[in-house]
Design an enzyme around this catalytic site. Structure first.
Site, PDB file in Angstrom:
ATOM      1  N   THR A  31      -6.277   6.128   7.851  1.00  0.00           N
ATOM      2  CA  THR A  31      -6.799   6.480   6.519  1.00  0.00           C
ATOM      3  C   THR A  31      -6.789   5.273   5.580  1.00  0.00           C
ATOM      4  OG1 THR A  31      -4.610   7.095   5.696  1.00  0.00           O
ATOM      5  CG2 THR A  31      -5.941   8.844   6.730  1.00  0.00           C
ATOM      6  N   THR A  32      -6.450   4.104   6.149  1.00  0.00           N
ATOM      7  CA  THR A  32      -6.570   2.863   5.387  1.00  0.00           C
ATOM      8  C   THR A  32      -7.302   1.860   6.270  1.00  0.00           C
ATOM      9  OG1 THR A  32      -4.575   1.861   6.315  1.00  0.00           O
ATOM     10  CG2 THR A  32      -4.288   3.224   4.342  1.00  0.00           C
ATOM     11  N   GLU A  64      -3.486  13.289   1.343  1.00  0.00           N
ATOM     12  CA  GLU A  64      -4.769  12.787   1.884  1.00  0.00           C
ATOM     13  C   GLU A  64      -5.565  13.965   2.446  1.00  0.00           C
ATOM     14  OE1 GLU A  64      -3.850   9.096   4.277  1.00  0.00           O
ATOM     15  OE2 GLU A  64      -4.627   8.364   2.372  1.00  0.00           O
ATOM     16  N   HIS A  71       2.010   8.935   1.157  1.00  0.00           N
ATOM     17  CA  HIS A  71       0.903   8.782   0.199  1.00  0.00           C
ATOM     18  C   HIS A  71       1.206   9.765  -0.923  1.00  0.00           C
ATOM     19  CE1 HIS A  71      -1.648   6.688   3.258  1.00  0.00           C
ATOM     20  NE2 HIS A  71      -0.941   7.429   4.085  1.00  0.00           N
ATOM     21  N   HIS A 118       0.836  -1.216   0.000  1.00  0.00           N
ATOM     22  CA  HIS A 118       0.000   0.000   0.000  1.00  0.00           C
ATOM     23  C   HIS A 118       0.866   1.259   0.000  1.00  0.00           C
ATOM     24  CE1 HIS A 118      -3.063  -2.878   1.073  1.00  0.00           C
ATOM     25  NE2 HIS A 118      -2.484  -3.140   2.218  1.00  0.00           N
ATOM     26  N   HIS A 137       5.488   6.630   6.700  1.00  0.00           N
ATOM     27  CA  HIS A 137       5.198   6.191   5.330  1.00  0.00           C
ATOM     28  C   HIS A 137       4.642   7.378   4.567  1.00  0.00           C
ATOM     29  CE1 HIS A 137       1.429   5.915   7.519  1.00  0.00           C
ATOM     30  NE2 HIS A 137       0.914   6.303   6.362  1.00  0.00           N
ATOM     31  N   HIS A 168       3.251  10.551   6.709  1.00  0.00           N
ATOM     32  CA  HIS A 168       2.602  10.255   7.986  1.00  0.00           C
ATOM     33  C   HIS A 168       3.595   9.623   8.935  1.00  0.00           C
ATOM     34  CE1 HIS A 168      -1.604  10.098   5.966  1.00  0.00           C
ATOM     35  NE2 HIS A 168      -1.239  11.334   6.287  1.00  0.00           N
TER      36      HIS A 168
HETATM   37  O1  LIG Z   1      -2.199   7.728   8.785  1.00  0.00           O
HETATM   38  C1  LIG Z   1      -2.388   6.605   8.360  1.00  0.00           C
HETATM   39  N1  LIG Z   1      -1.909   6.200   7.173  1.00  0.00           N
HETATM   40  C2  LIG Z   1      -2.119   4.901   6.918  1.00  0.00           C
HETATM   41  O2  LIG Z   1      -1.718   4.358   5.898  1.00  0.00           O
HETATM   42  C3  LIG Z   1      -2.844   4.208   8.011  1.00  0.00           C
HETATM   43  C4  LIG Z   1      -2.075   3.174   8.724  1.00  0.00           C
HETATM   44  C5  LIG Z   1      -2.567   1.906   8.804  1.00  0.00           C
HETATM   45  C6  LIG Z   1      -1.877   0.940   9.502  1.00  0.00           C
HETATM   46  C7  LIG Z   1      -0.657   1.250  10.101  1.00  0.00           C
HETATM   47  C8  LIG Z   1      -0.157   2.544  10.002  1.00  0.00           C
HETATM   48  C9  LIG Z   1      -0.857   3.518   9.311  1.00  0.00           C
HETATM   49  S1  LIG Z   1      -3.247   5.473   9.160  1.00  0.00           S
HETATM   50 ZN   LIG Z   2      -0.797   7.289   6.037  1.00  0.00          ZN
END
Ligand SMILES: O=C1NC(=O)[C@@H](c2ccccc2)S1
Ligand SMILES: [Zn+2]
Length: 261
Positions: free
Chosen positions: A199-200, A106, A96, A64, A94, A119
């Site tokens: 957000t996932t 996001e 997006h 993802h 991570h 994030h």
């Molecule tokens: O801020 C977020 N971004 C994401 O991809 C979500 C997530 C889901 C699971 C673990 C860590 C983060 S929560």
């Molecule tokens: Zn995220």
């Protein structure tokens, strides 16, 4: 069975509610932040990021996003202050991002998206024994959101983009030691904060969001390196470029966004 959700037409954000009904909940993320409607709150102090002792472990492609994980076995690296009642332990960060020339953040600001959003995920180890317990609790997580806008090369991001070829496919991971996310922060830590969610999927309503007002700057070339990652595993014949891995803004419902001074 692995994750049966993604960012495509069939398995993307508009379909997540089928397996994760909380997708239509009252504190979902991301949201569109409207600066003029955010409530300036003098009780909101500054946030402090104590990352000097942080220990990064690895960088991975989870199908993802690309994730850098940290040693969270003690309180060596935490975020505290601001809207938080106690320190939250650094767990991972991570990104997006969008497709070429498209938005990819996001959160949006007055309806405008950025090219990408970083994030930095922290969990409340004072109240919860494990990250998984915290991730399901209303005050379990604190996620720092940082916007990335396009411009010159970011002087430190190459440390991440140089490693991306090692984690091209879902399920790949490689050592990634000695990286301190402090080098990815903007100069100002002024922020907006509100109560939201992952957000996932599983979209748990467990996140105190702290979104920094000042974006950092990366180049189109650097962002393009993220797009050579793939959603699919090496053995899958369907090749899918990892891009547009963002959920669009959700209904604010009965929430207010507060602003630091
Ligand atoms: O801020 C977020 N971004 C994401 O991809 C979500 C997530 C889901 C699971 C673990 C860590 C983060 S929560
Ligand atoms: Zn995220």
């Amino acid at each position: 069975i692995g994750d049966h959700w993604g960012y495509g037409k069939e398995d993307g954000p508009s379909a997540w509610h089928r397996h994760y009904p909380v997708a239509k909940g009252n504190r979902q993320s991301p949201i569109d932040i409207i600066p003029n409607e955010a409530r300036r709150d003098s009780r909101l102090g500054p946030i402090f990021l104590k990352y000097d002792q942080c220990r990064s472990l690895n960088i991975a492609n989870n199908g993802h996003s690309v994730v850098v994980e940290f040693d969270d076995s003690d309180d060596r690296s935490v975020v505290l202050g601001g809207p938080l009642d106690n320190p939250y332990r650094l767990k991972q960060f991570h990104f997006h991002w969008g497709g070429k020339g498209c938005e990819g953040s996001e959160h949006t600001v007055a309806g405008v998206g950025y090219a990408s959003e970083l994030h930095v995920v922290h969990w409340n180890a004072v109240k919860y024994k494990t990250y998984n317990d915290a991730a399901a609790a209303p005050d379990g997580l604190a996620v720092l959101g940082i916007f990335l806008e396009l411009g010159d090369d970011h002087r430190w991001l190459h440390m991440i983009t140089d490693a991306l070829y090692m984690v091209k496919f879902k399920g790949s991971t490689t050592d990634f030691k000695g990286f301190n996310p402090k080098c990815l922060l903007p100069s100002s830590l002024h922020y907006w904060t509100y109560l939201g969610s992952l957000t996932t999927p599983p979209l748990h309503e467990s996140v105190t969001w702290i979104v920094l007002k000042e974006p950092i700057v990366i180049s189109e070339k650097q962002l393009g390196m993220f797009r050579m990652l793939q959603f699919n595993g090496e053995e899958e014949d369907q090749r899918m470029r990892m891009e547009n891995n963002f959920r669009p803004p959700q209904n604010l419902k009965e929430r207010i966004v507060r602003s630091s001074n």
